[in-house]
Scaffold this motif. Structure first.
Motif, PDB file in Angstrom:
ATOM      1  N   GLN A   1       0.847  -1.189   0.000  1.00 39.63           N
ATOM      2  CA  GLN A   1       0.000   0.000   0.000  1.00 39.63           C
ATOM      3  C   GLN A   1       0.881   1.237   0.000  1.00 39.63           C
ATOM      4  OE1 GLN A   1      -3.024   0.235   3.054  1.00 39.63           O
ATOM      5  NE2 GLN A   1      -3.178   2.460   2.910  1.00 39.63           N
ATOM      6  N   LEU A   2       0.596   2.157  -0.922  1.00 40.55           N
ATOM      7  CA  LEU A   2       1.346   3.403  -1.035  1.00 40.55           C
ATOM      8  C   LEU A   2       0.381   4.576  -0.987  1.00 40.55           C
ATOM      9  CD1 LEU A   2       3.927   5.068  -1.579  1.00 40.55           C
ATOM     10  CD2 LEU A   2       3.484   4.759  -4.028  1.00 40.55           C
ATOM     11  N   ASN A   3       0.635   5.498  -0.057  1.00 36.24           N
ATOM     12  CA  ASN A   3      -0.101   6.752   0.034  1.00 36.24           C
ATOM     13  C   ASN A   3       0.852   7.868  -0.356  1.00 36.24           C
ATOM     14  OD1 ASN A   3      -2.305   5.266   1.198  1.00 36.24           O
ATOM     15  ND2 ASN A   3      -1.277   5.383   3.176  1.00 36.24           N
ATOM     16  N   LEU A   4       0.660   8.421  -1.536  1.00 34.75           N
ATOM     17  CA  LEU A   4       1.575   9.413  -2.087  1.00 34.75           C
ATOM     18  C   LEU A   4       0.912  10.779  -2.074  1.00 34.75           C
ATOM     19  CD1 LEU A   4       4.238  10.120  -3.529  1.00 34.75           C
ATOM     20  CD2 LEU A   4       3.119   9.521  -5.692  1.00 34.75           C
ATOM     21  N   PHE A   5       1.523  11.734  -1.366  1.00 34.23           N
ATOM     22  CA  PHE A   5       1.031  13.102  -1.283  1.00 34.23           C
ATOM     23  C   PHE A   5       2.007  14.000  -2.032  1.00 34.23           C
ATOM     24  CE2 PHE A   5      -0.226  10.765   2.503  1.00 34.23           C
ATOM     25  CZ  PHE A   5      -1.589  10.967   2.524  1.00 34.23           C
ATOM     26  N   ILE A   6       1.509  14.702  -3.028  1.00 36.92           N
ATOM     27  CA  ILE A   6       2.342  15.556  -3.870  1.00 36.92           C
ATOM     28  C   ILE A   6       2.084  16.996  -3.472  1.00 36.92           C
ATOM     29  CG2 ILE A   6       2.890  16.227  -6.231  1.00 36.92           C
ATOM     30  CD1 ILE A   6       1.819  13.531  -7.131  1.00 36.92           C
ATOM     31  N   SER A   7       3.119  17.687  -3.000  1.00 35.01           N
ATOM     32  CA  SER A   7       2.957  19.053  -2.515  1.00 35.01           C
ATOM     33  C   SER A   7       3.114  20.039  -3.665  1.00 35.01           C
ATOM     34  CB  SER A   7       3.982  19.361  -1.424  1.00 35.01           C
ATOM     35  OG  SER A   7       5.237  19.652  -1.998  1.00 35.01           O
ATOM     36  N   LYS A   8       2.795  21.289  -3.371  1.00 40.54           N
ATOM     37  CA  LYS A   8       2.872  22.331  -4.396  1.00 40.54           C
ATOM     38  C   LYS A   8       4.309  22.684  -4.759  1.00 40.54           C
ATOM     39  CE  LYS A   8       2.547  26.109  -1.035  1.00 40.54           C
ATOM     40  NZ  LYS A   8       1.761  27.303  -0.643  1.00 40.54           N
ATOM     41  N   TYR A   9       5.280  22.234  -3.950  1.00 39.99           N
ATOM     42  CA  TYR A   9       6.679  22.530  -4.244  1.00 39.99           C
ATOM     43  C   TYR A   9       7.298  21.515  -5.194  1.00 39.99           C
ATOM     44  CZ  TYR A   9       5.987  25.433  -0.123  1.00 39.99           C
ATOM     45  OH  TYR A   9       5.497  26.342   0.781  1.00 39.99           O
ATOM     46  N   CYS A  10       6.552  20.486  -5.559  1.00 38.55           N
ATOM     47  CA  CYS A  10       7.077  19.471  -6.462  1.00 38.55           C
ATOM     48  C   CYS A  10       7.127  20.019  -7.882  1.00 38.55           C
ATOM     49  CB  CYS A  10       6.198  18.226  -6.399  1.00 38.55           C
ATOM     50  SG  CYS A  10       6.659  16.954  -7.578  1.00 38.55           S
ATOM     51  N   PRO A  11       8.290  20.057  -8.526  1.00 39.70           N
ATOM     52  CA  PRO A  11       8.370  20.584  -9.894  1.00 39.70           C
ATOM     53  C   PRO A  11       7.675  19.677 -10.891  1.00 39.70           C
ATOM     54  CG  PRO A  11      10.483  19.669  -9.220  1.00 39.70           C
ATOM     55  CD  PRO A  11       9.608  19.633  -8.011  1.00 39.70           C
ATOM     56  N   ARG A  12       6.945  20.289 -11.813  1.00 40.35           N
ATOM     57  CA  ARG A  12       6.169  19.518 -12.785  1.00 40.35           C
ATOM     58  C   ARG A  12       7.068  18.758 -13.750  1.00 40.35           C
ATOM     59  NH1 ARG A  12       2.081  22.963 -16.245  1.00 40.35           N
ATOM     60  NH2 ARG A  12       1.024  23.010 -14.238  1.00 40.35           N
ATOM     61  N   HIS A  13       8.228  19.296 -14.072  1.00 34.17           N
ATOM     62  CA  HIS A  13       9.061  18.679 -15.101  1.00 34.17           C
ATOM     63  C   HIS A  13       9.803  17.443 -14.612  1.00 34.17           C
ATOM     64  CE1 HIS A  13      11.574  21.624 -12.924  1.00 34.17           C
ATOM     65  NE2 HIS A  13      12.549  20.749 -13.103  1.00 34.17           N
ATOM     66  N   ASN A  14       9.814  17.182 -13.301  1.00 35.27           N
ATOM     67  CA  ASN A  14      10.475  15.987 -12.776  1.00 35.27           C
ATOM     68  C   ASN A  14       9.446  14.888 -12.552  1.00 35.27           C
ATOM     69  OD1 ASN A  14      13.004  17.130 -12.773  1.00 35.27           O
ATOM     70  ND2 ASN A  14      12.919  17.760 -10.628  1.00 35.27           N
ATOM     71  N   PRO A  15       9.541  13.780 -13.255  1.00 33.09           N
ATOM     72  CA  PRO A  15       8.526  12.723 -13.138  1.00 33.09           C
ATOM     73  C   PRO A  15       8.658  11.938 -11.838  1.00 33.09           C
ATOM     74  CG  PRO A  15      10.266  12.026 -14.614  1.00 33.09           C
ATOM     75  CD  PRO A  15      10.572  13.455 -14.250  1.00 33.09           C
ATOM     76  N   VAL A  16       7.605  11.204 -11.529  1.00 34.12           N
ATOM     77  CA  VAL A  16       7.585  10.283 -10.399  1.00 34.12           C
ATOM     78  C   VAL A  16       7.595   8.868 -10.964  1.00 34.12           C
ATOM     79  CG1 VAL A  16       6.279   9.461  -8.412  1.00 34.12           C
ATOM     80  CG2 VAL A  16       6.342  11.904  -8.931  1.00 34.12           C
ATOM     81  N   GLU A  17       8.550   8.067 -10.555  1.00 28.66           N
ATOM     82  CA  GLU A  17       8.712   6.715 -11.069  1.00 28.66           C
ATOM     83  C   GLU A  17       8.517   5.720  -9.930  1.00 28.66           C
ATOM     84  OE1 GLU A  17      12.523   6.607 -12.867  1.00 28.66           O
ATOM     85  OE2 GLU A  17      12.011   8.021 -14.472  1.00 28.66           O
ATOM     86  N   LEU A  18       7.600   4.789 -10.123  1.00 19.05           N
ATOM     87  CA  LEU A  18       7.276   3.791  -9.110  1.00 19.05           C
ATOM     88  C   LEU A  18       7.521   2.399  -9.671  1.00 19.05           C
ATOM     89  CD1 LEU A  18       3.856   5.253  -7.861  1.00 19.05           C
ATOM     90  CD2 LEU A  18       6.139   5.729  -6.961  1.00 19.05           C
ATOM     91  N   SER A  19       8.280   1.605  -8.942  1.00 18.33           N
ATOM     92  CA  SER A  19       8.498   0.204  -9.290  1.00 18.33           C
ATOM     93  C   SER A  19       8.154  -0.623  -8.059  1.00 18.33           C
ATOM     94  CB  SER A  19       9.951  -0.029  -9.715  1.00 18.33           C
ATOM     95  OG  SER A  19      10.177  -1.393 -10.008  1.00 18.33           O
ATOM     96  N   LEU A  20       6.879  -1.018  -7.994  1.00 15.65           N
ATOM     97  CA  LEU A  20       6.350  -1.697  -6.810  1.00 15.65           C
ATOM     98  C   LEU A  20       5.554  -2.917  -7.274  1.00 15.65           C
ATOM     99  CD1 LEU A  20       5.074   1.539  -5.035  1.00 15.65           C
ATOM    100  CD2 LEU A  20       7.242   0.371  -4.610  1.00 15.65           C
ATOM    101  N   PRO A  21       6.200  -4.019  -7.526  1.00 14.43           N
ATOM    102  CA  PRO A  21       5.504  -5.186  -8.094  1.00 14.43           C
ATOM    103  C   PRO A  21       4.470  -5.811  -7.163  1.00 14.43           C
ATOM    104  CG  PRO A  21       7.766  -5.745  -7.505  1.00 14.43           C
ATOM    105  CD  PRO A  21       7.645  -4.258  -7.379  1.00 14.43           C
ATOM    106  N   SER A  22       4.547  -5.579  -5.847  1.00 13.51           N
ATOM    107  CA  SER A  22       3.599  -6.179  -4.902  1.00 13.51           C
ATOM    108  C   SER A  22       2.487  -5.221  -4.500  1.00 13.51           C
ATOM    109  CB  SER A  22       4.339  -6.657  -3.646  1.00 13.51           C
ATOM    110  OG  SER A  22       5.339  -7.607  -3.959  1.00 13.51           O
ATOM    111  N   LEU A  23       2.460  -4.020  -5.071  1.00 14.84           N
ATOM    112  CA  LEU A  23       1.499  -3.007  -4.650  1.00 14.84           C
ATOM    113  C   LEU A  23       0.076  -3.417  -5.020  1.00 14.84           C
ATOM    114  CD1 LEU A  23       1.535  -0.148  -3.316  1.00 14.84           C
ATOM    115  CD2 LEU A  23       1.228   0.761  -5.632  1.00 14.84           C
ATOM    116  N   GLU A  24      -0.839  -3.315  -4.030  1.00 13.00           N
ATOM    117  CA  GLU A  24      -2.243  -3.644  -4.235  1.00 13.00           C
ATOM    118  C   GLU A  24      -3.152  -2.427  -4.092  1.00 13.00           C
ATOM    119  OE1 GLU A  24      -3.260  -6.750  -1.569  1.00 13.00           O
ATOM    120  OE2 GLU A  24      -1.889  -8.223  -2.461  1.00 13.00           O
ATOM    121  N   LEU A  25      -2.735  -1.430  -3.317  1.00 14.92           N
ATOM    122  CA  LEU A  25      -3.553  -0.236  -3.090  1.00 14.92           C
ATOM    123  C   LEU A  25      -2.685   0.994  -3.278  1.00 14.92           C
ATOM    124  CD1 LEU A  25      -6.041   1.362  -2.155  1.00 14.92           C
ATOM    125  CD2 LEU A  25      -5.376   0.895   0.214  1.00 14.92           C
TER     126      LEU A  25
END
Length: 449
Positions: A238-262
């Motif tokens: 389970q991953l709860n990801l909160f993206i704040s307003k300081y996160c730059p748009r041009h930098n992507p978010v990459e997730l490699s979580l093969p067991s993630l269900e939620l």
């Protein structure tokens, strides 16, 4: 002959608390905040004795600096409370849960040097380690730690090997540290980790930490790092990801979580939504809550939907920015194929269902052949267009009329069993053209009897 007045029955029955059995009083005191429970000790010596029993035997403690008024002595009162409640606790009384909130302690601290700070923190976490704490919550104040090495605090926290859940908030305030997360973490029992206000460390340090947590299943993290953000773990479910307003748009978010269900994604702020690329083949449920969306965020939203296309349950709460004048399709990227959800069984959407978003939902239904239930809720948008009192019709709901005579929601269940008549009743005569569009565009409704 003067007669004495009978005793007031209200005054006679005021002290009903003392007549309660001690077991019940101990339960009541254990549910109160520590400062509120301490105030009862002035009633009588018996209550003072009960408070001491509660603090010595309670399986959970909360040390909250904001229980004290904001004055110069707040920090000293917090230290006194910590010594009386936590540091004097007998090792024979294990502690299951500990929450420490430090904001006013830092603001009005009696310690003025780094060694005195570290000595106090050492005493707190050494005691927590000796008591076998399993659930630890630390809430701090970000700007207050500019002179205190964050890595030193984390080294103390991560040395508590009995932890099963750990929540850290507001402890990362130094942007100039080369190393924040310590090496050699041995939290083999940790299953739940929450990190908020995560400024300093490079994402590589976070992945190094995750690799040292073999039992971790739930991760909650706030992303506002200036770096390209990536997460990799074989155990997180389970991953709860909160993206704040300081996160730059041009930098992507990459997730490699093969067991993630939620997966739960939520954003704060108005600087744009970064692209999220996820490798999560085991995903079963996704909850997406996005606000302040602009027209140039369409590709990021569409990319996120493509990444969660394996989900069986999808909850979408989307809200366009109030500064948008004209409606736009927030779910689809113009000129691109809509996302496909071959396993989707339950869909819940809450957004402004103007014409563009309504057609986008129709396209999404067309690519969801296994859909069983559908719940759509219209959220009116107080946009600049409404403020200027023009183009109001462009933002009105295009949902079919429901049984209540409005177009604010649609709720259908058991679509796979065939409920064409129910949907036609909801559609109504005035919106029959919308129903025809739905019937032609989705093979879900085409298969109904």
């Amino acid at each position: 002959m003067a007669t004495s007045e009978p005793p007031d029955p209200i005054l006679h029955q005021m002290d009903q608390l003392s007549s309660l059995p001690d077991e019940l009083l101990l339960t009541i005191l254990s549910l109160l905040p520590i400062r509120a429970a301490a105030r009862t000790s002035v009633l009588c010596r018996h209550f003072r004795h009960l408070c001491e029993i509660v603090w010595e035997t309670s399986p959970s403690l909360e040390l909250i600096s904001q229980d004290f008024p904001p004055c110069r002595t707040a920090g000293a009162h917090f230290v006194k409370m910590a010594k009386q409640i936590l540091l004097s606790r007998s090792p024979s009384q294990p502690l299951s849960s500990l929450r420490i909130e430090l904001e006013r302690f830092f603001r009005f601290s009696p310690y003025r040097t780094k060694p005195s700070f570290l000595k106090f923190f050492n005493s707190l976490y050494d005691k927590a380690r000796s008591l076998g704490v399993r659930h630890l919550t630390i809430e701090g104040c970000t700007f207050s730690l500019s002179f205190l090495p964050t890595c030193s605090i984390l080294s103390l926290i991560f040395s508590i090997t009995t932890l099963q859940s750990l929540s850290l908030s507001g402890l990362f305030g130094d942007w100039h540290q080369n190393s924040v997360i310590p090496f050699g973490v041995t939290l083999t029992n940790l299953k739940n980790l929450s990190i908020q206000t995560y400024y300093s460390a490079d994402p590589a340090q976070l992945n190094r930490l995750l690799s040292q947590l073999p039992s971790l299943e739930v991760l909650s993290i706030q992303h506002d790092s200036p770096h390209i953000f990536s997460l990799s773990s074989q155990t997180i479910r389970q991953l709860n990801l909160f993206i704040s307003k300081y996160c730059p748009r041009h930098n992507p978010v990459e997730l490699s979580l093969p067991s993630l269900e939620l997966l739960q994604v939520q954003n704060y702020g108005t600087l744009g939504l970064p692209h999220i690329h996820a490798d999560i083949p085991s995903l079963r449920k996704a909850v997406v809550r996005l606000n302040f969306l602009r027209q140039n965020d369409c590709s990021a939203v569409a990319g996120l939907l493509n990444s969660i296309s394996h989900a069986q349950e999808l909850i979408l709460h989307l809200k366009e920015s109030d500064y948008e004048i004209d409606p736009f399709p927030i779910l689809l990227e113009p000129g691109r194929e809509p996302p496909k959800f071959p396993n989707l069984k339950h869909l819940e959407g809450a957004m402004c269902f103007h014409e563009h978003n309504f057609q986008a939902i129709v396209s999404l239904l067309h690519h969801s052949p296994a859909l069983q239930s559908l719940k759509l809720v219209h959220k009116a948008l107080f946009s600049m267009a409404r403020k200027r009192k023009r183009k109001r019709d462009d933002w009105r709901s295009m949902l079919p009329q429901n049984a209540d005579g409005n177009r604010n929601y649609v709720h259908l269940t058991n679509l796979h069993l065939g409920q064409r008549r129910e949907f036609m009743k909801l559609a109504g005569k005035q919106h029959y053209q919308n129903f025809v569009l739905l019937r032609r565009s989705t093979n879900v409704f085409a298969s109904l009897n």
